[in-house]
Design a protein around this motif. Structure first.
Motif, mmCIF file in Angstrom:
data_model
loop_
_atom_site.group_PDB
_atom_site.id
_atom_site.type_symbol
_atom_site.label_atom_id
_atom_site.label_comp_id
_atom_site.label_asym_id
_atom_site.label_seq_id
_atom_site.Cartn_x
_atom_site.Cartn_y
_atom_site.Cartn_z
ATOM 1 N N THR A 36 -18.905 31.798 -15.423
ATOM 2 C CA THR A 36 -19.160 31.731 -17.094
ATOM 3 C C THR A 36 -20.529 32.679 -17.329
ATOM 4 O O THR A 36 -20.410 33.326 -18.406
ATOM 5 C CB THR A 36 -19.674 30.216 -17.343
ATOM 6 O OG1 THR A 36 -18.799 29.494 -16.966
ATOM 7 C CG2 THR A 36 -20.203 30.074 -18.517
ATOM 8 N N ARG A 72 -12.815 27.168 -20.646
ATOM 9 C CA ARG A 72 -14.620 27.213 -19.972
ATOM 10 C C ARG A 72 -14.539 26.067 -19.136
ATOM 11 O O ARG A 72 -15.379 26.285 -18.057
ATOM 12 C CB ARG A 72 -15.340 26.812 -21.345
ATOM 13 C CG ARG A 72 -16.897 27.180 -21.017
ATOM 14 C CD ARG A 72 -17.720 26.947 -22.091
ATOM 15 N NE ARG A 72 -19.150 26.814 -21.912
ATOM 16 C CZ ARG A 72 -20.141 26.894 -22.659
ATOM 17 N NH1 ARG A 72 -19.684 26.588 -23.867
ATOM 18 N NH2 ARG A 72 -21.346 26.921 -22.077
ATOM 19 N N ARG A 73 -13.925 24.928 -19.379
ATOM 20 C CA ARG A 73 -14.277 23.719 -18.283
ATOM 21 C C ARG A 73 -13.682 24.012 -17.032
ATOM 22 O O ARG A 73 -14.024 23.708 -15.999
ATOM 23 C CB ARG A 73 -13.733 22.541 -18.989
ATOM 24 C CG ARG A 73 -14.406 21.984 -20.100
ATOM 25 C CD ARG A 73 -13.911 20.604 -20.493
ATOM 26 N NE ARG A 73 -14.408 20.462 -21.922
ATOM 27 C CZ ARG A 73 -14.280 19.334 -22.432
ATOM 28 N NH1 ARG A 73 -13.452 18.392 -21.886
ATOM 29 N NH2 ARG A 73 -14.823 18.712 -23.659
ATOM 30 N N ARG A 116 -13.191 29.191 -25.196
ATOM 31 C CA ARG A 116 -13.393 27.705 -24.956
ATOM 32 C C ARG A 116 -12.530 26.918 -24.364
ATOM 33 O O ARG A 116 -12.760 25.719 -23.928
ATOM 34 C CB ARG A 116 -13.602 27.298 -26.450
ATOM 35 C CG ARG A 116 -14.772 28.121 -27.235
ATOM 36 C CD ARG A 116 -15.105 27.669 -28.291
ATOM 37 N NE ARG A 116 -15.487 25.951 -28.568
ATOM 38 C CZ ARG A 116 -15.826 25.455 -29.762
ATOM 39 N NH1 ARG A 116 -15.729 25.957 -30.845
ATOM 40 N NH2 ARG A 116 -16.233 24.020 -29.533
ATOM 41 N N SER A 150 -19.647 28.139 -12.886
ATOM 42 C CA SER A 150 -20.876 28.396 -13.464
ATOM 43 C C SER A 150 -21.070 29.846 -13.153
ATOM 44 O O SER A 150 -21.577 30.728 -14.032
ATOM 45 C CB SER A 150 -22.215 27.914 -12.746
ATOM 46 O OG SER A 150 -22.029 26.400 -13.034
#
Length: 270
Positions: A266, A258-259, A255, A263
């Motif tokens: 992810t 994640r940023r 987490r 995409s």
């Protein structure tokens, strides 16, 4: 190449003890733990309790005596001639030095130990310590080793545990004497013990301490054997919880990054 042939020779003619799982094909920490747990479960099915002892050895690979090793390879395993000369040249006349930045220590001779990180070194250690498992069997106990991690098991009726406990102390005393005469050291105060059985059998066990040499060791409710946490009733609840907590921690770490992921990355992570 000659040392590779030596390794193949050691494995092909089964010089290694049967219950030594390290550095051999189709043997691993998983198979070692399965063997130990299987023996304990069979004892429990027979109505017996098991005292499992996990022995701790100090810097074992680094204290192997070269003269004793070469003599044992010749007298106990029949290795002689050119092969023994190969091994002697491999373990002797080595030097070591320490580098810290631009500083370097003086060079010193390595007078004991087997080269770690090598193909042959660990196998030589297993042959050097093969008599440990023989000592366990001589005392009527069962043993299993993975490199320098050795376990011993006493399977007994819970009502007889006090009487049978002397077999364990005598066995470890014999192991300690053997190690002392072979330049190895057993850490009695770091050895772990645990009683394993069904709940009714465990209720009959009243020995909660074991005396070894000058060390009085408390019997544990859970021990770690080759990375697996084993509890007294073999429920593995403690191990499962520890594994789940570790997995949850690793997922939580994702987490934080994640940023910073695209995409596509992810989606691939899922």
């Amino acid at each position: 190449m000659s040392l590779l042939f030596t390794r193949i020779y050691i494995n092909s003619i089964l010089l290694l003890p049967e219950l030594q799982s390290a550095y051999r094909k189709h043997h691993s920490t998983e198979t070692a733990v399965l063997k130990i747990v299987s023996d304990i479960l069979q004892a429990a099915d027979s109505g017996n309790a098991t005292l499992l002892g996990l022995l701790d050895m100090s810097a074992a690979f680094d204290t192997v005596d070269h003269a004793i090793l070469l003599d044992r390879l010749h007298t106990s395993f029949g290795i002689s001639g050119t092969v023994l000369s190969w091994i002697e040249s491999f373990i002797t006349d080595r030097t070591q030095t320490v580098h810290i930045g631009e500083d370097q220590s003086t060079t010193s001779a390595v007078i004991c130990g087997v080269p770690q990180g090598s193909v042959l070194g660990p196998l030589l250690f297993l042959l050097y310590t093969a008599d440990v498992l023989k000592t366990v069997q001589h005392n009527g106990l069962t043993g299993h080793s993975y490199a320098d991690d050795t376990s011993i098991c006493l399977h007994t009726d819970a009502n007889q545990c006090t009487v049978q406990l002397s077999c364990v102390t005598v066995c470890i005393d014999d192991i300690n004497k053997w190690m002392s005469s072979n330049r190895l050291r057993l850490n009695a105060d770091k050895t772990q013990f645990i009683w394993l059985a069904t709940a009714p059998q465990l209720a009959k066990v009243n020995n909660r301490t074991i005396t070894l040499a000058d060390a009085v060791i408390e019997v544990s409710d859970a021990v770690t054997c080759l990375g697996v946490v084993i509890d007294s009733q073999l429920s593995f609840a403690t191990h499962v919880k520890k594994l789940a907590d570790s997995c949850f921690y690793q997922v939580q770490q994702l987490r934080t990054v994640r940023r910073a992921l695209t995409s596509l990355l992810t989606l691939q992570s899922h």
